[in-house]
Design a protein around this motif. Structure first.
Motif, mmCIF file in Angstrom:
data_model
loop_
_atom_site.group_PDB
_atom_site.id
_atom_site.type_symbol
_atom_site.label_atom_id
_atom_site.label_comp_id
_atom_site.label_asym_id
_atom_site.label_seq_id
_atom_site.Cartn_x
_atom_site.Cartn_y
_atom_site.Cartn_z
ATOM 1 N N HIS B 113 0.812 -1.314 0.042
ATOM 2 C CA HIS B 113 0.111 0.067 -0.205
ATOM 3 C C HIS B 113 0.878 0.987 -0.141
ATOM 4 O O HIS B 113 2.079 1.215 0.724
ATOM 5 N N LYS B 114 0.115 2.158 -0.501
ATOM 6 C CA LYS B 114 1.185 3.618 -0.693
ATOM 7 C C LYS B 114 1.019 4.522 0.495
ATOM 8 O O LYS B 114 1.787 5.063 1.118
ATOM 9 N N HIS B 115 -0.441 4.681 0.714
ATOM 10 C CA HIS B 115 -0.602 5.743 1.828
ATOM 11 C C HIS B 115 -0.650 5.031 3.332
ATOM 12 O O HIS B 115 -0.875 3.956 3.402
ATOM 13 N N GLY B 332 -19.324 3.206 -3.741
ATOM 14 C CA GLY B 332 -19.357 2.228 -4.925
ATOM 15 C C GLY B 332 -18.129 1.038 -4.675
ATOM 16 O O GLY B 332 -18.399 -0.192 -5.134
ATOM 17 N N TYR B 333 -17.192 1.608 -4.059
ATOM 18 C CA TYR B 333 -16.014 0.255 -3.545
ATOM 19 C C TYR B 333 -16.764 -0.817 -2.767
ATOM 20 O O TYR B 333 -16.544 -1.921 -2.961
ATOM 21 N N ALA B 393 -15.269 -7.161 7.984
ATOM 22 C CA ALA B 393 -13.577 -6.720 8.168
ATOM 23 C C ALA B 393 -13.106 -7.009 6.425
ATOM 24 O O ALA B 393 -12.225 -6.172 6.202
ATOM 25 N N ASN B 394 -13.526 -8.131 5.829
ATOM 26 C CA ASN B 394 -12.847 -8.119 4.564
ATOM 27 C C ASN B 394 -13.224 -7.104 3.610
ATOM 28 O O ASN B 394 -12.536 -6.586 2.711
ATOM 29 N N VAL B 395 -14.713 -6.565 3.501
ATOM 30 C CA VAL B 395 -14.920 -5.704 2.681
ATOM 31 C C VAL B 395 -14.257 -4.203 3.204
ATOM 32 O O VAL B 395 -13.984 -3.486 2.099
ATOM 33 N N LEU B 396 -14.069 -4.185 4.403
ATOM 34 C CA LEU B 396 -13.517 -3.013 4.843
ATOM 35 C C LEU B 396 -11.977 -2.814 4.522
ATOM 36 O O LEU B 396 -11.649 -1.876 3.710
ATOM 37 N N LEU B 397 -11.299 -4.021 4.543
ATOM 38 C CA LEU B 397 -9.777 -4.188 4.069
ATOM 39 C C LEU B 397 -9.925 -3.883 2.506
ATOM 40 O O LEU B 397 -8.812 -2.977 2.293
ATOM 41 N N GLN B 398 -10.462 -4.302 1.793
ATOM 42 C CA GLN B 398 -10.589 -4.252 0.305
ATOM 43 C C GLN B 398 -10.845 -2.624 0.147
ATOM 44 O O GLN B 398 -10.348 -2.246 -0.857
ATOM 45 N N THR B 399 -11.713 -2.181 0.751
ATOM 46 C CA THR B 399 -12.282 -0.782 0.364
ATOM 47 C C THR B 399 -11.056 0.196 0.723
ATOM 48 O O THR B 399 -10.741 1.035 -0.182
ATOM 49 N N ILE B 400 -10.210 -0.045 1.665
ATOM 50 C CA ILE B 400 -9.183 0.728 2.325
ATOM 51 C C ILE B 400 -8.193 0.544 1.238
ATOM 52 O O ILE B 400 -7.676 1.800 0.576
ATOM 53 N N LYS B 405 -5.351 2.804 -3.688
ATOM 54 C CA LYS B 405 -5.004 2.711 -5.132
ATOM 55 C C LYS B 405 -5.353 3.946 -5.990
ATOM 56 O O LYS B 405 -4.608 4.243 -6.981
ATOM 57 N N ASN B 406 -6.453 4.284 -5.782
ATOM 58 C CA ASN B 406 -7.226 5.476 -6.445
ATOM 59 C C ASN B 406 -6.753 6.796 -6.210
ATOM 60 O O ASN B 406 -6.923 7.111 -5.121
#
Lengths: 406, 406
Positions: B113-115, B332-333, B393-400, B405-406
């Motif tokens: 991850h960048k941020h 949307g994410y 938790a999974n949806v939270l992780l992927q959304t973060i 990324k964007n």
């Protein structure tokens, strides 16, 4: 016609309004309080000055008697001297003062009579300091257990027994009113409602005391968050209660127009603006003179389903009272006397309870009502103009004399 | 797809349920109480073990950060650690623990991850010890005056300032969340309602927080005796209130089906079964996502006449909240990620308020809901099965990671 004295009547009302004066037009004269004892002392002082014989019974009821022919039972008139907190100068005390004024007229005018005539002061009618109401008339007529009453406590933990013993007015059980020693009771009282004044009527001819039922309703729903629970999922106990109050109004309004019914008390749990209430309770008080109408009201209550708006609905009787009918002959005397004095009069039933309703089980009894300004009662605004008080005293006096003759 | 760890998730929930354990399945963990400080200590211990950097701001909000590329703003996820009295093990704390689990997954799986990624713990979201709710997110976003908040007292007279200073978590004002240092917030929370469970949906895609209005209604009648006042003379404030509640139900039910409205609080004076109530108050809480529908509800309120059933009727706004819309890209994410994990999902608005609704005014923000068993919330029965927690938790992780990324 024989008449009581307006100046004396006014003096009596003014004098007794000092005992417990709140300074705001009313009185706080709780049963057996120092203020009530002051009023009793003044009452006894005045009776003694009129040559009356004073006795008290074991419940501190005061019997002040003008003697009559030996062996004849006495005729009683009177009411109570205690008030509610921040009450007025008429509820109860006016029944004592009109009786005192009638007695004073009999004594000073040397009005002939055969029977002894007793002015009665009942102890603790209001039940405002020691519950329940009408305690002492209840004990001597067997409605209440004396030992339970003696244990009744005021908010400071003082028992009725302690207050009774300290009062100096506790007498012998032998002095209690009985059917052998007393032949009648007439109690004058303020109406405590707006009807007489509104209809411009001087005298209420009280035929009896309305029967009543008092029910408590309970609705059990589910406490959920006001913001997250869609309407279709809700079990809202307050809405179920609201629907039921409306149902009761709609149905009870179809019964006889003299029916009165009241939801005076309501509570919601948890009573938080963001939570759907899960428990709501309310009371319903229903009164009518005709037991048949009370029965119809009960049918309406019983028709409430177990489930209202998805909530469990239940109800139980908190208490009830059967209709009391006063002695028709005495009721007739009151009507005749009002007419003979030229006073407007109206037959009616009492909504509230009075000591007379217990006494009527033992000896023939009736009541006389005088108007309450704006219907106010149990508050400092309570007022009956002195002219109305005098009219009441006159009808009371003549009714006592009619009972004496017949 | 990348997944958080169910055993770790379960361990976190179990561990934190000890801090303030009521012994009856729930917790009492009021803000900055010893129990809340224990939970904070455990949180910090775990974050430190993961190599995260911990800072607190002047309101004791905790920022635990996984470092990222220098100069980039951080992405935040988290919620609150305090509870109401006898609350549950999920409201607030699950948002912190799913964020901690997502962070642990990133650290242990070395997810690129960048941020920088920050797990945030907001101080005093419930307002159960120190009013108001959402106090600290409110202060740092300028909704509340800090000095007023510092003076807020608990029931024992302790001020928030005193509790803050004693906590050991009061940090520098420079550490507050700002738009320069943070680029996003995602808050996971339990739904606190029954919809997701009832519709068998795993993930609530929260589009925003419903606008609400809260009104207090007052009805002034006349207190008269239940037994002496014929129905036609009455000014019954409770009946006027009942009629109005029914009117509100009838009319509000005609509006959009997503509208929720609640009368949670009612009071009657003098609240005695034998007295007609002269003063009745009740509340009305109305919520909907569409300001136009709220406006329609307001029109219904405004149509209430000044006189209802001979009683004076009035109302005033106690408070209101405009609808908050979350950042559509993030919404949307969440929708995309739920779909990619194969979880059922549903777009919805939050009824209750959350810290996220204040933060969204400063940085792009969204929320994720997971189901509440039987819709229970703010009680010991509050429960979200661990499988649902993991999905969240999974949806939270992927959304973060999408935001990264964007």
């Amino acid at each position: 016609m024989l008449s009581c004295n307006k100046e004396r009547m006014e003096d009596k009302i003014k004098t007794f309004s000092k005992f417990g004066d709140t300074g705001k037009g009313g009185i706080t004269r709780l049963s057996l309080s120092p203020e009530a004892l002051d009023a009793r002392e003044e009452f006894c002082r005045r009776c003694t000055a009129l040559g009356m014989d004073i006795k008290t019974d074991d419940m501190a009821n005061i019997y002040a008697t003008i003697s009559g022919e030996k062996g004849l039972p006495a005729i009683m008139m009177g009411s109570h001297i205690d008030s509610v907190k921040q009450g007025g100068n008429y509820d109860g005390i006016l029944g004592v003062l009109t009786a005192l004024e009638a007695a004073e007229t009999i004594v000073t005018e040397k009005v002939p009579h055969k029977h002894p005539i007793t002015v009665i002061v009942w102890t603790n009618e209001e039940g405002a300091r020691f519950e329940p109401a009408m305690m002492s008339s209840g004990v001597i007529t067997g409605k209440f257990d004396k030992d339970v009453m003696l244990a009744s406590k005021d908010t400071e933990g003082i028992t009725f027994k302690e207050a009774l013993e300290a009062s100096g007015y506790m007498g012998e059980i032998e002095n209690r009113m009985t059917a052998e020693k007393y032949k009648a009771l007439v109690e004058l009282h303020v109406e405590q409602g707006p009807v007489l004044e509104d209809e411009k009527v001087d005298i209420g001819i009280v035929e009896g005391v309305c029967g009543m039922i008092n029910y408590e309703f309970t609705f059990i729903g589910q406490a959920d968050h006001a913001g997250t629970t869609p309407m279709k999922y809700r079990k809202d106990a307050l809405y179920a209660a609201t629907k039921t109050i409306q149902y009761l109004h709609d149905e009870l309004d179809k019964l006889d127009g003299k029916l009165v019914y009241t939801t005076g008390k309501i509570s919601a749990h948890p009573n938080i603006h963001t939570v759907i209430p899960d428990l709501v309770k309310f009371t319903l008080d229903v009164r009518h003179q005709d037991p048949e109408v009370i029965k119809q009201a009960l049918e309406i209550i019983k028709a409430i389903p177990n489930i209202v708006e998805k909530c469990e609905a239940s109800y139980e009787e908190a208490w009830s009272r059967k209709t009391v009918n006063f002695y028709p002959e005495f009721v007739g005397y009151v009507e005749k006397n009002a007419k003979e004095y030229g006073y407007s009069a109206k037959r009616m039933y009492s909504g509230p309870g009075h000591d007379a309703q217990f006494i009527t089980d033992v000896i023939p009894t009736t009541m006389i009502f005088v108007p309450s300004e704006n219907g106010h009662s149990h508050c400092e605004k309570e007022c009956t103009p002195v002219d109305n008080c005098l009219k009441g005293a006159n009808v009371l006096l003549q009714t006592i004399l009619d009972i004496d003759k017949n």
